[in-house]
Design a protein around this motif. Structure first.
Motif, PDB file in Angstrom:
ATOM      1  N   ARG A 132     -11.247  21.317  -3.249  1.00 34.44           N
ATOM      2  CA  ARG A 132     -11.477  19.807  -3.161  1.00 34.44           C
ATOM      3  C   ARG A 132     -10.787  18.948  -3.849  1.00 34.44           C
ATOM      4  O   ARG A 132     -10.675  19.303  -5.393  1.00 34.44           O
ATOM      5  CB  ARG A 132     -12.989  20.051  -3.296  1.00 34.44           C
ATOM      6  N   GLU A 133     -10.905  17.650  -3.500  1.00 36.91           N
ATOM      7  CA  GLU A 133      -9.952  16.778  -4.197  1.00 36.91           C
ATOM      8  C   GLU A 133     -10.662  16.364  -5.316  1.00 36.91           C
ATOM      9  O   GLU A 133      -9.908  16.326  -6.411  1.00 36.91           O
ATOM     10  CB  GLU A 133      -9.688  15.343  -3.281  1.00 36.91           C
ATOM     11  N   ASN A 134     -11.781  16.450  -5.640  1.00 35.86           N
ATOM     12  CA  ASN A 134     -12.364  15.794  -6.715  1.00 35.86           C
ATOM     13  C   ASN A 134     -13.130  17.091  -7.461  1.00 35.86           C
ATOM     14  O   ASN A 134     -14.130  16.567  -8.328  1.00 35.86           O
ATOM     15  CB  ASN A 134     -13.504  14.742  -6.480  1.00 35.86           C
ATOM     16  N   GLY A 135     -12.889  18.154  -7.308  1.00 35.10           N
ATOM     17  CA  GLY A 135     -13.569  19.495  -7.780  1.00 35.10           C
ATOM     18  C   GLY A 135     -12.573  20.318  -8.310  1.00 35.10           C
ATOM     19  O   GLY A 135     -12.871  21.021  -9.433  1.00 35.10           O
ATOM     20  N   THR A 136     -11.462  20.658  -7.694  1.00 38.20           N
ATOM     21  CA  THR A 136     -10.773  21.930  -8.011  1.00 38.20           C
ATOM     22  C   THR A 136      -9.583  21.073  -8.804  1.00 38.20           C
ATOM     23  O   THR A 136      -8.989  20.432  -8.386  1.00 38.20           O
ATOM     24  CB  THR A 136      -9.911  22.493  -6.677  1.00 38.20           C
ATOM     25  N   PRO A 137      -9.354  21.773  -9.932  1.00 37.41           N
ATOM     26  CA  PRO A 137      -8.213  21.290 -10.877  1.00 37.41           C
ATOM     27  C   PRO A 137      -6.895  21.277 -10.298  1.00 37.41           C
ATOM     28  O   PRO A 137      -6.641  22.144  -9.392  1.00 37.41           O
ATOM     29  CB  PRO A 137      -8.424  22.269 -12.176  1.00 37.41           C
ATOM     30  N   ILE A 138      -5.902  20.396 -10.829  1.00 35.51           N
ATOM     31  CA  ILE A 138      -4.476  20.602 -10.196  1.00 35.51           C
ATOM     32  C   ILE A 138      -3.664  21.163 -11.342  1.00 35.51           C
ATOM     33  O   ILE A 138      -4.350  21.226 -12.569  1.00 35.51           O
ATOM     34  CB  ILE A 138      -4.027  19.053  -9.862  1.00 35.51           C
ATOM     35  N   HIS A 139      -2.449  21.504 -10.975  1.00 38.82           N
ATOM     36  CA  HIS A 139      -1.716  22.172 -12.013  1.00 38.82           C
ATOM     37  C   HIS A 139      -1.596  21.206 -13.325  1.00 38.82           C
ATOM     38  O   HIS A 139      -1.136  19.843 -13.044  1.00 38.82           O
ATOM     39  CB  HIS A 139      -0.246  22.468 -11.506  1.00 38.82           C
ATOM     40  N   ARG A 187       0.916  -1.238   0.200  1.00 42.25           N
ATOM     41  CA  ARG A 187       0.101  -0.129  -0.046  1.00 42.25           C
ATOM     42  C   ARG A 187       1.004   1.277   0.002  1.00 42.25           C
ATOM     43  O   ARG A 187       1.662   1.522   0.977  1.00 42.25           O
ATOM     44  CB  ARG A 187      -1.045   0.082   1.090  1.00 42.25           C
ATOM     45  N   TYR A 188       0.872   2.130  -1.072  1.00 41.93           N
ATOM     46  CA  TYR A 188       2.029   2.919  -1.318  1.00 41.93           C
ATOM     47  C   TYR A 188       1.242   4.407  -1.067  1.00 41.93           C
ATOM     48  O   TYR A 188       0.187   4.389  -1.659  1.00 41.93           O
ATOM     49  CB  TYR A 188       2.210   2.716  -2.634  1.00 41.93           C
ATOM     50  N   VAL A 189       1.847   5.250  -0.266  1.00 41.50           N
ATOM     51  CA  VAL A 189       0.954   6.462   0.049  1.00 41.50           C
ATOM     52  C   VAL A 189       2.349   7.615  -0.524  1.00 41.50           C
ATOM     53  O   VAL A 189       3.235   7.584  -0.157  1.00 41.50           O
ATOM     54  CB  VAL A 189       0.755   6.888   1.333  1.00 41.50           C
ATOM     55  N   TYR A 190       2.040   8.438  -1.291  1.00 37.81           N
ATOM     56  CA  TYR A 190       2.714   9.567  -1.882  1.00 37.81           C
ATOM     57  C   TYR A 190       2.394  10.603  -1.078  1.00 37.81           C
ATOM     58  O   TYR A 190       1.381  11.173  -1.004  1.00 37.81           O
ATOM     59  CB  TYR A 190       2.530   9.540  -3.171  1.00 37.81           C
ATOM     60  N   VAL A 191       3.416  11.481  -0.764  1.00 37.54           N
ATOM     61  CA  VAL A 191       3.172  12.727   0.126  1.00 37.54           C
ATOM     62  C   VAL A 191       3.285  13.825  -0.799  1.00 37.54           C
ATOM     63  O   VAL A 191       4.361  14.138  -1.002  1.00 37.54           O
ATOM     64  CB  VAL A 191       4.372  12.707   1.482  1.00 37.54           C
ATOM     65  N   SER A 192       2.103  14.239  -1.176  1.00 33.65           N
ATOM     66  CA  SER A 192       2.144  15.468  -2.029  1.00 33.65           C
ATOM     67  C   SER A 192       1.806  16.656  -1.372  1.00 33.65           C
ATOM     68  O   SER A 192       2.692  16.919  -0.384  1.00 33.65           O
ATOM     69  CB  SER A 192       0.677  15.044  -3.039  1.00 33.65           C
ATOM     70  N   SER A 193       0.992  17.468  -1.802  1.00 30.92           N
ATOM     71  CA  SER A 193       1.037  18.920  -1.273  1.00 30.92           C
ATOM     72  C   SER A 193      -0.141  19.512  -1.857  1.00 30.92           C
ATOM     73  O   SER A 193      -0.698  19.480  -2.989  1.00 30.92           O
ATOM     74  CB  SER A 193       2.239  19.604  -1.832  1.00 30.92           C
ATOM     75  N   GLY A 194      -0.822  20.784  -0.824  1.00 26.85           N
ATOM     76  CA  GLY A 194      -1.869  21.405  -1.069  1.00 26.85           C
ATOM     77  C   GLY A 194      -1.630  22.506  -2.589  1.00 26.85           C
ATOM     78  O   GLY A 194      -2.429  22.899  -3.078  1.00 26.85           O
ATOM     79  N   SER A 195      -0.216  22.361  -2.633  1.00 29.71           N
ATOM     80  CA  SER A 195       0.511  23.543  -3.845  1.00 29.71           C
ATOM     81  C   SER A 195       0.168  22.742  -5.108  1.00 29.71           C
ATOM     82  O   SER A 195       0.130  23.340  -6.163  1.00 29.71           O
ATOM     83  CB  SER A 195       1.882  23.559  -3.532  1.00 29.71           C
ATOM     84  N   ALA A 196      -0.288  21.506  -5.142  1.00 31.85           N
ATOM     85  CA  ALA A 196      -0.858  20.923  -6.189  1.00 31.85           C
ATOM     86  C   ALA A 196      -2.028  21.474  -7.162  1.00 31.85           C
ATOM     87  O   ALA A 196      -2.118  21.458  -8.108  1.00 31.85           O
ATOM     88  CB  ALA A 196      -0.921  19.423  -6.194  1.00 31.85           C
ATOM     89  N   TYR A 197      -2.721  22.312  -6.364  1.00 33.51           N
ATOM     90  CA  TYR A 197      -3.808  22.836  -6.745  1.00 33.51           C
ATOM     91  C   TYR A 197      -3.656  24.021  -7.740  1.00 33.51           C
ATOM     92  O   TYR A 197      -2.812  24.897  -7.315  1.00 33.51           O
ATOM     93  CB  TYR A 197      -4.934  23.272  -5.631  1.00 33.51           C
ATOM     94  N   ALA A 198      -4.456  24.042  -8.773  1.00 34.01           N
ATOM     95  CA  ALA A 198      -4.209  25.147  -9.641  1.00 34.01           C
ATOM     96  C   ALA A 198      -5.053  26.281  -9.455  1.00 34.01           C
ATOM     97  O   ALA A 198      -4.583  27.512 -10.436  1.00 34.01           O
ATOM     98  CB  ALA A 198      -4.495  24.693 -11.223  1.00 34.01           C
ATOM     99  N   ARG A 199      -5.990  26.486  -8.746  1.00 31.85           N
ATOM    100  CA  ARG A 199      -6.578  27.602  -8.511  1.00 31.85           C
ATOM    101  C   ARG A 199      -7.115  27.609  -6.991  1.00 31.85           C
ATOM    102  O   ARG A 199      -7.437  26.553  -6.507  1.00 31.85           O
ATOM    103  CB  ARG A 199      -7.902  27.732  -9.368  1.00 31.85           C
ATOM    104  N   PRO A 200      -7.268  28.824  -6.390  1.00 37.74           N
ATOM    105  CA  PRO A 200      -7.702  28.894  -4.862  1.00 37.74           C
ATOM    106  C   PRO A 200      -9.114  29.088  -4.806  1.00 37.74           C
ATOM    107  O   PRO A 200      -9.618  29.980  -4.123  1.00 37.74           O
ATOM    108  CB  PRO A 200      -7.106  30.270  -4.601  1.00 37.74           C
ATOM    109  N   ASP A 201      -9.683  27.753  -5.010  1.00 33.39           N
ATOM    110  CA  ASP A 201     -11.171  27.619  -4.606  1.00 33.39           C
ATOM    111  C   ASP A 201     -11.168  27.590  -3.061  1.00 33.39           C
ATOM    112  O   ASP A 201     -10.494  27.552  -2.346  1.00 33.39           O
ATOM    113  CB  ASP A 201     -11.928  26.265  -5.053  1.00 33.39           C
ATOM    114  N   VAL A 202     -12.395  28.163  -2.598  1.00 34.56           N
ATOM    115  CA  VAL A 202     -12.865  28.041  -1.170  1.00 34.56           C
ATOM    116  C   VAL A 202     -13.924  27.177  -0.879  1.00 34.56           C
ATOM    117  O   VAL A 202     -15.148  27.815  -1.085  1.00 34.56           O
ATOM    118  CB  VAL A 202     -12.934  29.386  -0.633  1.00 34.56           C
ATOM    119  N   PRO A 203     -13.652  26.155  -0.417  1.00 29.81           N
ATOM    120  CA  PRO A 203     -12.409  25.474  -0.188  1.00 29.81           C
ATOM    121  C   PRO A 203     -12.100  24.723  -1.515  1.00 29.81           C
ATOM    122  O   PRO A 203     -12.633  24.569  -2.387  1.00 29.81           O
ATOM    123  CB  PRO A 203     -12.739  24.421   1.082  1.00 29.81           C
TER     124      PRO A 203
END
Length: 330
Positions: free
Chosen positions: A111-118, A93-109
């Protein structure tokens, strides 16, 4: 005995995660180059394998030696490293430590399945600059999703800015140091800057829970369930240190008079940066109460002499702003 391999694991987030895994009956192995002090050198239940995570042969050797049920990857900074890890640790079971910096726009809030990533260009994928950090992390998330489609139990965790004991970046420590030493502390604007943060022990717990319960191919945000402003952070630090603080807000014009701007202060954001944590909470995760998290952080920073002074304006410049504000209001 459950077995965990931590790629990294001896510094900040990794150090707390090893403790979390030990507390939940894992036999833990850290895989590092050994260039930093190892706090687990004589710790029962923790083994160490020296190696460079960019060396596939070394990773394969570690996989064969440990046969981990869980792998947590703290040190994947380029997409190719995530792809290699999901190939090498195909049985874990592999877990990659990513970052909130992956998000491409600052939606409030966000969301993993709604906000685009870069998006990530080939040039960014191999770059080491701060500007490409978010795109590289986002591409790592995509590598996790591809691996899951191919049958690998791979997940990503996206922490927002992490704070807590052993934080060598000392970004939060800057504010702890100011409150510990001065009665009046200057903040940009009205102190309402709202940058969602993650307490390190909550991140460690999230990594374990996602490793055990997460859905392959999914990403999970991590941040305090109750976000709090910069000013409130200082007030919580003051409470923890049993002192008082007068938080003084300064406008852009007042800062500019001495050559400062709001972005010179750590943990400042001009607009709210918030993520949803509902998805992680659905796995049974909860965050530490903010007063407890800040108290543990502030106490540890003071005890260890961390003041983060290099992360923000010099005190003499802040005092110039404070003096000018006093003269204006007189």
């Amino acid at each position: 005995m459950k077995t965990a391999l931590c790629i990294g694991g001896t510094r900040f987030v990794g150090r707390h995660t090893v403790e979390e895994l030990l507390a939940h009956d894992y036999d833990v192995t850290t895989f590092t180059r050994g260039i930093h002090d190892d706090p687990f050198a004589d710790r029962a239940g923790v083994s160490h394998i020296p190696g460079d995570r960019t060396d596939r042969d070394a990773l394969e050797s570690a996989a064969a030696e440990v046969a981990p049920s869980v792998v947590i990857d703290f040190c994947a900074y380029h997409p190719r490293e995530v792809k290699t890890a999901t190939e090498v640790f195909v049985d874990a079971r592999y877990v990659y430590v990513s970052s909130g910096s992956a998000y491409a726009r600052p939606d409030v809030p966000m969301r993993e399945n709604g906000t685009p990533i870069h998006d990530c260009t080939p040039e960014q994928a191999t770059d080491d600059s701060a500007e490409s950090y978010g795109p590289r992390k986002a591409e790592g998330d995509r590598a996790v999703a591809v691996a899951a489609v191919e049958g690998v139990e791979a997940m990503a965790v996206r922490p927002m800015l992490v704070y807590g004991p052993h934080d060598y970046t000392e970004r939060f420590a800057y504010w702890v140091g100011r409150v510990a030493e001065y009665d009046r502390v200057l903040v940009p604007g009205d102190g309402g800057s709202l940058l969602h943060r993650s307490y390190v022990e909550d991140v460690a717990r999230a990594l374990r829970i996602v490793a055990e319960e997460g859905e392959p191919g999914e990403a999970y945000n991590v941040a305090d369930r109750n976000a709090f402003s910069l000013s409130e952070s200082l007030e919580l630090v003051a409470d923890a240190l049993d002192t008082e603080v007068d938080v003084v807000g300064a406008s852009e014009r007042e800062l500019a008079a001495v050559g400062l701007e709001p972005a010179d202060f750590p943990l400042y954001t001009p607009r709210p940066m918030l993520v949803s944590t509902e998805k992680l909470a659905s796995l049974g995760w909860e965050s530490t109460p903010k007063a407890d998290a800040v108290a543990a952080t502030a106490t540890a920073h003071v005890e260890n002499g961390r003041d983060g002074a290099e992360n923000g304006p010099a005190r003499k410049d802040e005092e110039k702003v404070l003096e000018a504000m006093e003269e204006t209001s007189a």
